[in-house]
Design an enzyme around this catalytic site. Structure first.
Site, short mmCIF file in Angstrom:
data_model
loop_
_atom_site.label_atom_id
_atom_site.label_comp_id
_atom_site.label_asym_id
_atom_site.label_seq_id
_atom_site.Cartn_x
_atom_site.Cartn_y
_atom_site.Cartn_z
CE1 TYR A 438 0.71 0.17 4.44
CE2 TYR A 438 -1.57 -0.40 4.82
CZ TYR A 438 -0.33 -0.13 5.31
OH TYR A 438 -0.11 -0.17 6.65
CD GLU A 439 0.25 6.24 0.83
OE1 GLU A 439 -0.81 5.84 1.36
OE2 GLU A 439 0.28 7.21 0.07
#
Lengths: 593, 593
Positions: A438-439
């Site tokens: 994620y990110e």
């Protein structure tokens, strides 16, 4: 049983002795951010992390967040912990004083976030996402929107979310389809967003969603995406909560880890459209989201440090406790604690040395973030911005990739018990697994590094960073035998890092697919080398401070040496992968796989 | 959705073209084990794996085995699948013909086991454990015990278990406390055993436990452990099942993975003692258990290959299906399947090339196992025994360690979807996690390698193995540009492997703790190098056979080259860890951790 105590002393050592933290208090607005303040804040935050958050980690994993009838109930104890967290002022640490924040620099708030992440990764995401939303609003929203939302969000009474991903639009946000139709002063938002962290919960009285959507006449692609504020409950002119908005959580995901962090599917506009307010100008949503990217990615990198630290502590605890097999090379047939066995020790040293290197590098990035934000000298500010931009993808991806190996080792040290969920070691591995995704995945970070950060300025920033590391190697060389060993290993690695960088700059313009094929190995190489830079600084600092506590600083020297002899030697293989491996990555047709 | 089809063609290529399989059919008793038989058996076994076992894998993970009132119910469909498995004769493949087995060599049965493991790792452990029990009984039990148990176990109507571990005795079996008290012709067994795979279930009519326990007058340590047969139901002289024995499953573990494989806590002798029968002579139990160690450890190594293959196939399927982002370096703005992106391709190539190397090496070990067992020439037999003994810890530990990285990459390729359990990629990572632990951890394998296998003969076997690899490198050199690249990389790695081996032999006698500190890096180094040997053979075989199917064999050449440019370069770093890293492993006091 999971043993954990926030490593306050290690954290303060890294911040104060391995970064330019002393310069932060000289920046305008950060005058109070002294070493003494850091001592006090770390001490108190550590107590809160140990005393309130850490205990909820394993029960939260077992129970998970529960969805029922469009409501999400946080795991037992989380709502109460969040209440205490807000009450103690922890949510407002880095917030703007104009909106009730304490205005502390990233150098401090990032380290404090590390404590929340180590104690309870699932929990930590709630304030982390709120911080991101605050930052986007702070930079881009109108004064009216700021006045309505920021105080409550900084305080933590309301939490924030980031609604980017859609089923067809993950890493590629150009594919976003959610719609926003103007209606008077506001807009009607409709569409489905997935993977929304803490998108719905019962820990706060309101949830402020930041949502990417397209206006009716918006151009295709990333230049047609706008950013909207969509509160769960509408907010009246007097600040009072009004009607429930047309947004609801239709399900939460069943995930490998971070079970106590609800990952929501959010449905906007099932009944005519959720009311939303445009942030800034139309079609600049992605740019506004990227404003908080450096903070958010640094935050995830720090999650890697944190979960690795927790896995390490658990492993040390078990290795001291578990008695098994006689000591190798000794004459006593009695079994000993497994911490006596060389291979267990190798694994612990590997975990420990990497954590120290990762932590220090993340703090260097945090300090640079503060300098880049408010340094009064324009040239210095620009230089610091280039540094932080270069470091962010490395800290994000390298720390989280290392966290995979470290949490893996944490399980391994437990032997068969590591595979039993009640032991707790497996949770850290499961929780850590999301951090390389994620990110922005590791692959995305690596493309960002070789393109925008390395090639765009022709390798100038990379050269500056490597020169900085070479200077640290020189200083380490003056520090006895350990210093010489670390300096030798680092200088050899720096030479290869420069060659890899040069190769990459050339390829990026002529052979972008070849450059991309080596991007992740290049990022890992740079992470390993910059970790070595931190270990060189550690040798210097530990040598200087050794007399005050020889055993403690000798351990710092030992991990630095271990890093030089076990991590830095891996650079040669990565260098070959980068500069000699691209062709074979691209050799096969799709059909041959 | 999890996509899987047994890679029959790849498996046959590895067995027939990269090992001395053609010599197996010349061994006494294995005359029928021809290439044609392998074709037919692999084809049919592949169908069974795909058609019956693979579909049960994900539901089995979700449901898990269920314990209730001392009974264990296997996940839905498992009992029926096992019935079909036995009925089709798959359980008896490698069994002695004297007891109803088909007498096929390990070269074939090991590869067939790979299919069961890839299709359904949890399931595969049921027949795998039975095979281990059969082998111990076959070599050491009296004719009477064999007559009573072996037919039914070979057939698969009864299953077998291995009861070694106790809470205080994991890797260190000298600490075993379970007791056996003589009573007429049999013994009364009491004690608790943990981590007993398929220790209780509803898939077979009887379960034959092999149990390590101590006789009343037994010496302390490993030389006081005896081996007993303890059936769940006593067996009458006529072979009919009689009374329920005094052994029961008091609980099953809640584990990170292999949920459908019940991991049992077995309690013996709560009501006066379970009736057990001594296998062979008293106090030789550990030795008897070690009889099946090579087979069992090879089996676990193959689990690593298998789960990696499954993760790879799932990742390829997703990478073809998932459309995201435009093609790098192209002019078309339309998003493409992610298999077009260089970093995805790098990950897939890494998975694929390592799997091919691991698989081929495990088959080489299986062929050597057959040669060592029945080769008519005593000198050749001895040589093959040395080879297999050397290879086993490497295949076990290296393949399973690589499987961690490969299943990690499988998740990574899925991005956010990889973290969602329904996707299926995470299960492979969770399931794979046990393979570096059970049947001897990686650390235990590495100690076995550097001690009994490397240092004991002064490095002679290691030299012979490396010479074999050098010969393969020479042959590859004659095979075009790819051959030259692979030969160069392999020869460079072999040089370091020899230096590491020499260092290790010297240290092992003088500085055993330093040797042990480098044992795991040494094992990984040797695994990587021997994987390179297999890739050299692959270049030769693919070059020779290329005309029959250029695209298919070009892919084999491509993975061999990738391995040479991405895996073999890692050897230099491992070499430094081995020969230059021991001191820093051992630098800190226990208290400093």
């Amino acid at each position: 049983m999971t043993a954990f105590a926030t490593p306050v002393r290690d954290m303060l050592f890294a911040l104060k002795s391995l970064t330019d933290f002393d310069q932060v208090a000289r920046l305008p607005g950060y005058e109070e951010a002294t070493a003494e303040l850091a001592d006090a804040v770390f001490e108190e935050a550590g107590k809160f992390a140990n005393g309130v958050l850490a205990h909820l980690n394993q029960p939260g994993d077992v129970q998970g967040a529960q969805w029922s009838d469009y409501q999400v109930k946080a795991a037992d104890g989380f709502a109460e912990a969040y209440r205490q967290f807000v009450e103690a002022g922890w949510n407002s640490l880095g917030g703007d004083t104009a909106f009730g924040g304490q205005g502390l620099p990233a150098a401090i708030s990032v380290a404090v976030n590390e404590m929340w992440c180590a104690a309870n990764l699932s929990y930590s995401l709630l304030p982390l996402l709120t911080q991101g939303a605050i930052e986007s609003l702070h930079h881009h929203a109108s004064d009216a929107l700021k006045a309505t939302y920021l105080h409550k969000m900084v305080e933590g009474v309301w939490t924030g979310t980031m609604n980017l991903t859609e089923p067809q639009a993950g890493s590629d946000l150009s594919q976003v389809r959610s719609k926003a139709v103007p209606e008077g002063e506001h807009y009607r938002i409709s569409g489905q967003k997935i993977f929304i962290t803490w998108g719905e919960h019962d820990c706060a009285e309101n949830i402020i969603h930041l949502v990417l959507a397209r206006l009716p006449d918006a151009p295709a692609g990333v230049k047609g995406i706008s950013l909207f504020v969509v509160p769960k409950y509408l907010v009246g002119a007097d600040g009072a909560l009004g009607a429930r908005n047309d947004v609801r959580c239709v399900s939460i995901e069943h995930k490998l880890g971070i079970h106590a962090s609800p990952t929501c599917v959010m449905q906007f506009g099932e009944q005519g459209g959720a009311i939303g307010y445009l942030v800034g100008e139309p079609n600049r949503g992605l740019e506004y989201m990227f404003t908080m990217m450096n903070h958010a990615r640094l935050g995830v990198g720090v999650e890697g440090v944190a979960i690795a630290e927790r896995a390490y502590q658990q492993a040390v605890w078990y290795a001291r406790d578990r008695v098994q097999s006689r000591e190798l090379g000794g004459s006593n047939p009695a079994p000993v604690a497994i911490i006596r066995h060389p291979d267990i020790r190798r694994m612990l040293m590997s975990m420990r040395s990497q954590i120290e290197a990762m932590r220090a590098l993340s703090y260097v990035a945090a300090v640079a973030l503060d300098m880049a934000a408010v340094h009064p000298d324009a040239a210095a500010q620009k230089q610091q911005q280039a540094l932080v931009d270069f470091l962010i993808p490395i800290v994000k991806a390298w720390s989280t990739e290392q966290a995979q190996e470290i949490t893996y080792l944490g399980v391994q040290i437990h032997g068969g018990m590591g595979f039993i969920e009640e032991t707790g070691a497996a949770q850290f591995m499961r929780d850590a697994r999301i951090t390389t995704i994620y990110e922005g995945t590791t692959g995305i970070q690596a493309l960002d590094l070789i393109g925008r950060k390395l090639a765009r300025d022709g390798g100038a920033t990379a050269r500056a960073v490597l020169a900085m590391a070479a200077a640290d190697a020189e200083k380490a060389r003056a520090c006895g035998e350990t210093g010489a060993r670390v300096a030798d290993a680092l200088q050899a690695a720096l030479k290869l890092a420069q060659q890899s960088s040069d190769w990459m700059v050339v390829q990026f313009s002529g052979q972008p697919r070849a450059a991309a094929a080596g991007a992740v190995p290049y990022l890992k190489l740079m992470g390993t080398v910059l970790g070595g830079m931190m270990m060189a600084r550690q040798v210097v600092a530990a040598t200087q401070q050794r007399d005050s506590d020889p055993a403690w600083f000798d351990a710092k020297l030992a991990t630095a040496r271990f890093y030089a002899e076990h991590s830095l030697p891996l650079v040669s293989g990565l260098h070959v992968q980068v500069t000699g491996g691209a062709e074979s990555v691209l050799l096969m047709d799709d059909a041959q796989f």
